[in-house]
Scaffold this motif. Structure first.
Motif, PDB file in Angstrom:
ATOM      1  N   GLU A  22       0.830  -1.205   0.000  1.00 18.29           N
ATOM      2  CA  GLU A  22       0.000   0.000   0.000  1.00 18.29           C
ATOM      3  C   GLU A  22       0.872   1.265   0.000  1.00 18.29           C
ATOM      4  N   GLN A  23       1.922   1.260   0.815  1.00 11.66           N
ATOM      5  CA  GLN A  23       2.825   2.412   0.882  1.00 11.66           C
ATOM      6  C   GLN A  23       3.627   2.556  -0.420  1.00 11.66           C
ATOM      7  N   LEU A  24       4.096   1.431  -0.969  1.00 10.29           N
ATOM      8  CA  LEU A  24       4.877   1.471  -2.208  1.00 10.29           C
ATOM      9  C   LEU A  24       4.023   1.892  -3.399  1.00 10.29           C
ATOM     10  N   ASP A  25       2.751   1.526  -3.382  1.00 12.08           N
ATOM     11  CA  ASP A  25       1.862   1.913  -4.483  1.00 12.08           C
ATOM     12  C   ASP A  25       1.763   3.426  -4.623  1.00 12.08           C
ATOM     13  N   LYS A  26       1.910   4.131  -3.518  1.00  8.67           N
ATOM     14  CA  LYS A  26       1.912   5.597  -3.580  1.00  8.67           C
ATOM     15  C   LYS A  26       3.099   6.088  -4.420  1.00  8.67           C
ATOM     16  N   LEU A  27       4.255   5.424  -4.270  1.00  8.24           N
ATOM     17  CA  LEU A  27       5.419   5.782  -5.080  1.00  8.24           C
ATOM     18  C   LEU A  27       5.206   5.392  -6.540  1.00  8.24           C
ATOM     19  N   VAL A  28       4.617   4.213  -6.757  1.00  7.80           N
ATOM     20  CA  VAL A  28       4.380   3.734  -8.123  1.00  7.80           C
ATOM     21  C   VAL A  28       3.445   4.687  -8.861  1.00  7.80           C
ATOM     22  N   ASN A  29       2.434   5.195  -8.172  1.00  7.94           N
ATOM     23  CA  ASN A  29       1.507   6.141  -8.801  1.00  7.94           C
ATOM     24  C   ASN A  29       2.201   7.453  -9.144  1.00  7.94           C
ATOM     25  N   LYS A  30       3.174   7.827  -8.339  1.00  9.86           N
ATOM     26  CA  LYS A  30       3.897   9.081  -8.537  1.00  9.86           C
ATOM     27  C   LYS A  30       5.012   8.939  -9.580  1.00  9.86           C
ATOM     28  N   TYR A  31       5.668   7.772  -9.580  1.00  3.87           N
ATOM     29  CA  TYR A  31       6.806   7.518 -10.471  1.00  3.87           C
ATOM     30  C   TYR A  31       6.505   6.251 -11.279  1.00  3.87           C
ATOM     31  N   ASP A  32       5.978   6.431 -12.483  1.00  6.36           N
ATOM     32  CA  ASP A  32       5.516   5.296 -13.276  1.00  6.36           C
ATOM     33  C   ASP A  32       6.641   4.473 -13.901  1.00  6.36           C
ATOM     34  N   PHE A  33       7.889   4.876 -13.729  1.00  8.58           N
ATOM     35  CA  PHE A  33       8.997   4.140 -14.323  1.00  8.58           C
ATOM     36  C   PHE A  33       9.533   3.016 -13.418  1.00  8.58           C
ATOM     37  N   LEU A  34       8.941   2.815 -12.246  1.00  8.84           N
ATOM     38  CA  LEU A  34       9.384   1.757 -11.343  1.00  8.84           C
ATOM     39  C   LEU A  34       8.962   0.389 -11.879  1.00  8.84           C
ATOM     40  N   VAL A  35       9.866  -0.598 -11.754  1.00  9.99           N
ATOM     41  CA  VAL A  35       9.618  -1.915 -12.310  1.00  9.99           C
ATOM     42  C   VAL A  35       9.444  -2.978 -11.229  1.00  9.99           C
ATOM     43  N   ARG A  36      10.298  -2.933 -10.218  1.00 14.96           N
ATOM     44  CA  ARG A  36      10.322  -4.007  -9.225  1.00 14.96           C
ATOM     45  C   ARG A  36      10.780  -3.472  -7.877  1.00 14.96           C
ATOM     46  N   GLU A  50      14.563   1.716  20.668  1.00 13.84           N
ATOM     47  CA  GLU A  50      13.968   2.458  19.556  1.00 13.84           C
ATOM     48  C   GLU A  50      14.346   1.887  18.191  1.00 13.84           C
ATOM     49  N   THR A  51      15.219   0.885  18.155  1.00 11.30           N
ATOM     50  CA  THR A  51      15.633   0.293  16.881  1.00 11.30           C
ATOM     51  C   THR A  51      15.619  -1.225  17.001  1.00 11.30           C
ATOM     52  N   GLY A  52      15.871  -1.882  15.881  1.00  8.84           N
ATOM     53  CA  GLY A  52      15.950  -3.337  15.894  1.00  8.84           C
ATOM     54  C   GLY A  52      15.097  -3.997  14.833  1.00  8.84           C
ATOM     55  N   MET A  53      14.005  -3.359  14.456  1.00 13.95           N
ATOM     56  CA  MET A  53      13.150  -3.885  13.393  1.00 13.95           C
ATOM     57  C   MET A  53      13.574  -3.184  12.102  1.00 13.95           C
ATOM     58  N   LYS A  54      14.291  -3.895  11.243  1.00 16.79           N
ATOM     59  CA  LYS A  54      14.936  -3.285  10.091  1.00 16.79           C
ATOM     60  C   LYS A  54      14.193  -3.606   8.797  1.00 16.79           C
ATOM     61  N   CYS A  55      13.995  -2.584   7.978  1.00 17.74           N
ATOM     62  CA  CYS A  55      13.373  -2.733   6.664  1.00 17.74           C
ATOM     63  C   CYS A  55      14.311  -2.136   5.623  1.00 17.74           C
ATOM     64  N   GLY A  56      14.573  -2.901   4.582  1.00 18.56           N
ATOM     65  CA  GLY A  56      15.352  -2.408   3.453  1.00 18.56           C
ATOM     66  C   GLY A  56      14.542  -2.604   2.186  1.00 18.56           C
ATOM     67  N   ILE A  57      14.577  -1.624   1.303  1.00 20.92           N
ATOM     68  CA  ILE A  57      13.855  -1.730   0.041  1.00 20.92           C
ATOM     69  C   ILE A  57      14.798  -1.340  -1.095  1.00 20.92           C
ATOM     70  N   SER A  78       9.550   1.470  10.287  1.00 16.94           N
ATOM     71  CA  SER A  78      10.717   1.299   9.412  1.00 16.94           C
ATOM     72  C   SER A  78      10.326   1.420   7.942  1.00 16.94           C
ATOM     73  N   VAL A  79       9.192   0.835   7.581  1.00 16.05           N
ATOM     74  CA  VAL A  79       8.708   0.917   6.197  1.00 16.05           C
ATOM     75  C   VAL A  79       8.446   2.372   5.823  1.00 16.05           C
ATOM     76  N   LYS A  80       7.775   3.106   6.691  1.00 17.13           N
ATOM     77  CA  LYS A  80       7.453   4.514   6.404  1.00 17.13           C
ATOM     78  C   LYS A  80       8.713   5.351   6.199  1.00 17.13           C
ATOM     79  N   VAL A  81       9.694   5.178   7.091  1.00 15.30           N
ATOM     80  CA  VAL A  81      10.939   5.954   6.990  1.00 15.30           C
ATOM     81  C   VAL A  81      11.696   5.583   5.713  1.00 15.30           C
ATOM     82  N   THR A  82      11.758   4.291   5.415  1.00 15.11           N
ATOM     83  CA  THR A  82      12.466   3.830   4.220  1.00 15.11           C
ATOM     84  C   THR A  82      11.816   4.394   2.963  1.00 15.11           C
TER      85      THR A  82
END
Length: 101
Positions: A22-36, A50-57, A78-82
């Motif tokens: 759902e969060q990534l779809d906001k980027l996809v709608n804004k930047y249509d050149f994203l593939v994966r 305050e840390t320990g749950m890590k998200c990388g994209i 972590s997802v929101k910040v990333t």
């Protein structure tokens, strides 16, 4: 857009995947050149509560791949910040693409 989730020392979560998509779809709608998008979740031992749950994209788009990661109290945070960090990178990439047209 293709989504690929990887979990390291974390139990797979449909709710977390749905939230992330759902969060990534906001980027996809804004930047249509994203593939994966490759999304990584892992826990790490830290001395801070305050840390320990890590998200990388990692995003595949024209040009070099984009990558951001963050470590917060929860995976959702972590997802929101990333994604905020990726948005900054994508804005720069789009501006650069415009200047080359």
């Amino acid at each position: 857009m293709n989504y690929n989730f990887e979990y390291h020392d974390v139990t797979k979560s449909e709710a977390l995947e749905s939230f992330t998509i759902e969060q990534l779809d906001k980027l996809v709608n804004k930047y249509d050149f994203l593939v994966r998008a490759d999304i990584f979740f892992k826990t790490e031992n830290t001395s801070s509560d305050e840390t320990g749950m890590k998200c990388g994209i990692r995003l595949s788009a024209p040009g070099p791949r984009l990558f951001a990661e963050s470590s917060s109290k929860t995976f959702h945070e972590s997802v929101k910040v990333t994604i905020r960090e990726l948005n900054v990178q994508l804005k720069k990439r789009k501006d650069k693409m415009k200047s080359h047209q």
